[in-house]
Write a protein that holds these residues in place. Structure first.
Motif, short mmCIF file in Angstrom:
data_model
loop_
_atom_site.label_atom_id
_atom_site.label_comp_id
_atom_site.label_asym_id
_atom_site.label_seq_id
_atom_site.Cartn_x
_atom_site.Cartn_y
_atom_site.Cartn_z
N ARG A 28 47.56 67.26 46.72
CA ARG A 28 46.20 66.79 46.98
C ARG A 28 45.15 67.83 46.61
NH1 ARG A 28 47.41 65.62 52.89
NH2 ARG A 28 49.28 66.67 52.22
N MET A 29 45.54 69.11 46.74
CA MET A 29 44.61 70.19 46.45
C MET A 29 44.15 70.12 44.99
SD MET A 29 45.35 74.13 47.42
CE MET A 29 45.38 73.97 49.20
N VAL A 30 42.86 70.33 44.77
CA VAL A 30 42.35 70.31 43.40
C VAL A 30 42.57 71.68 42.77
CG1 VAL A 30 40.35 69.90 41.93
CG2 VAL A 30 40.54 68.72 44.11
N MET A 31 43.24 71.69 41.65
CA MET A 31 43.48 72.93 40.94
C MET A 31 42.53 72.99 39.76
SD MET A 31 45.80 74.43 42.61
CE MET A 31 47.05 74.04 43.83
N LYS A 32 41.33 73.42 40.04
CA LYS A 32 40.30 73.42 39.03
C LYS A 32 39.96 74.86 38.70
CE LYS A 32 35.58 71.83 38.64
NZ LYS A 32 34.53 72.09 39.62
N SER A 33 39.95 75.19 37.43
CA SER A 33 39.65 76.57 37.08
C SER A 33 38.15 76.78 37.09
CB SER A 33 40.23 76.90 35.72
OG SER A 33 39.64 76.10 34.74
N SER A 34 37.78 77.98 37.41
CA SER A 34 36.38 78.34 37.43
C SER A 34 36.07 79.17 36.19
CB SER A 34 36.10 79.14 38.70
OG SER A 34 35.18 80.15 38.45
N GLY A 35 34.88 79.05 35.65
CA GLY A 35 34.51 79.82 34.47
C GLY A 35 35.28 79.37 33.25
N THR A 36 35.34 80.23 32.25
CA THR A 36 36.02 79.88 31.01
C THR A 36 37.37 80.59 30.94
OG1 THR A 36 35.23 81.72 29.70
CG2 THR A 36 33.77 79.82 29.88
N THR A 37 38.22 80.13 30.03
CA THR A 37 39.54 80.72 29.89
C THR A 37 39.43 82.17 29.42
OG1 THR A 37 39.71 79.88 27.65
CG2 THR A 37 40.65 78.52 29.38
N ALA A 38 38.28 82.55 28.85
CA ALA A 38 38.09 83.92 28.38
C ALA A 38 38.10 84.90 29.55
CB ALA A 38 36.78 84.04 27.61
N GLU A 39 37.78 84.39 30.74
CA GLU A 39 37.75 85.26 31.92
C GLU A 39 39.15 85.45 32.51
OE1 GLU A 39 34.57 84.22 34.84
OE2 GLU A 39 34.05 82.76 33.33
N TRP A 40 40.10 84.69 32.01
CA TRP A 40 41.45 84.78 32.57
C TRP A 40 42.13 86.06 32.10
CZ3 TRP A 40 43.69 79.18 31.70
CH2 TRP A 40 42.90 78.28 32.42
N GLU A 41 42.92 86.61 32.97
CA GLU A 41 43.70 87.80 32.62
C GLU A 41 45.05 87.36 32.12
OE1 GLU A 41 44.57 91.10 35.43
OE2 GLU A 41 42.49 90.67 36.03
N LYS A 42 45.29 87.61 30.84
CA LYS A 42 46.56 87.17 30.27
C LYS A 42 47.65 88.22 30.48
CE LYS A 42 44.06 84.58 26.80
NZ LYS A 42 42.82 84.75 27.60
N THR A 43 48.84 87.75 30.67
CA THR A 43 49.96 88.68 30.84
C THR A 43 50.79 88.75 29.56
OG1 THR A 43 51.45 86.95 31.62
CG2 THR A 43 50.17 88.12 33.29
N GLY A 44 50.60 87.76 28.68
CA GLY A 44 51.39 87.72 27.45
C GLY A 44 52.81 87.26 27.70
N LYS A 45 53.06 86.87 28.95
CA LYS A 45 54.41 86.45 29.31
C LYS A 45 54.48 84.92 29.22
CE LYS A 45 57.41 86.72 33.32
NZ LYS A 45 56.90 86.04 34.51
N ALA A 46 55.41 84.44 28.42
CA ALA A 46 55.56 83.00 28.28
C ALA A 46 56.08 82.40 29.58
CB ALA A 46 56.52 82.68 27.14
N ALA A 47 55.62 81.21 29.89
CA ALA A 47 56.05 80.53 31.10
C ALA A 47 57.03 79.43 30.71
CB ALA A 47 54.85 79.96 31.85
N GLY A 48 58.28 79.73 30.80
CA GLY A 48 59.28 78.73 30.44
C GLY A 48 59.19 78.42 28.96
N ASP A 49 59.43 77.19 28.60
CA ASP A 49 59.40 76.80 27.19
C ASP A 49 58.28 75.81 26.93
OD1 ASP A 49 61.80 78.19 26.19
OD2 ASP A 49 62.84 76.95 27.65
N TRP A 50 57.28 75.81 27.79
CA TRP A 50 56.22 74.81 27.67
C TRP A 50 55.18 75.21 26.63
CZ3 TRP A 50 57.34 70.32 29.60
CH2 TRP A 50 58.13 70.23 30.76
#
Ligand SMILES: [Zn+2]
Length: 161
Positions: free
Chosen positions: A82-104
């Protein structure tokens, strides 16, 4: 059951029972698949060829993992939160780890889903949380373990207040 005959959905008895326990209707499942197939907004698993898509028709977000077999769609699992998983700001603000998440891989962007710190907005607060997401379009993957585990617990805690 679908009465328009457009979508043929198959699933095992185990999956059918799981959906019943989770109070997810066949209608909900069909709506998720129709929307994903219509828009192309879905993830593809490069290892299994399965798709994962979500839809929030009302107060609940439904996720369906499915594959296509000829004219039929096979549902492998479905879950909701039920919880809304809405990102705030733009994806440019996200901290990337460079780690792939599964095979998606994101179907629309054609890039792998990566573990990264996204900024989630919940009610009036914004909090950073590490989740698999697409850096291109901002698609955030809430997997089954998270939805039926931590997210379900958080929803329960908020309800108990
Ligand atoms: Zn994307």
């Amino acid at each position: 059951m679908s009465d328009d005959g457009q979508l043929q959905v198959q699933m095992t008895d185990e999956v059918r029972q799981l959906l019943q326990e989770r109070m997810i209707l066949l209608d909900d499942v069909e709506r998720v698949i129709l929307q994903a197939e219509g828009t192309g907004r879905k993830l593809i698993n490069q290892a299994t060829g399965r798709f994962l898509a979500s839809l929030r028709p009302k107060a609940v977000t439904f996720w369906v993992e499915y594959s296509r077999e000829g004219e039929e769609y096979r549902v492998h699992t479905a879950y909701s939160h039920r919880m809304v998983m809405k990102s705030s700001g733009t994806t440019a603000e996200w901290e990337k780890t460079g780690k792939a998440a599964g095979d998606w891989t994101c179907n629309q962007c054609g890039i792998p889903i990566e573990e990264q710190t996204v900024r989630l907005q919940y009610m009036q607060s914004i909090f950073p949380i590490k989740l698999p997401a697409c850096s291109g379009c901002g698609f955030i993957l809430i997997d089954e373990e998270l939805a039926t585990g931590k997210v379900a617990e958080a929803e329960q805690a908020l309800e108990d207040k």
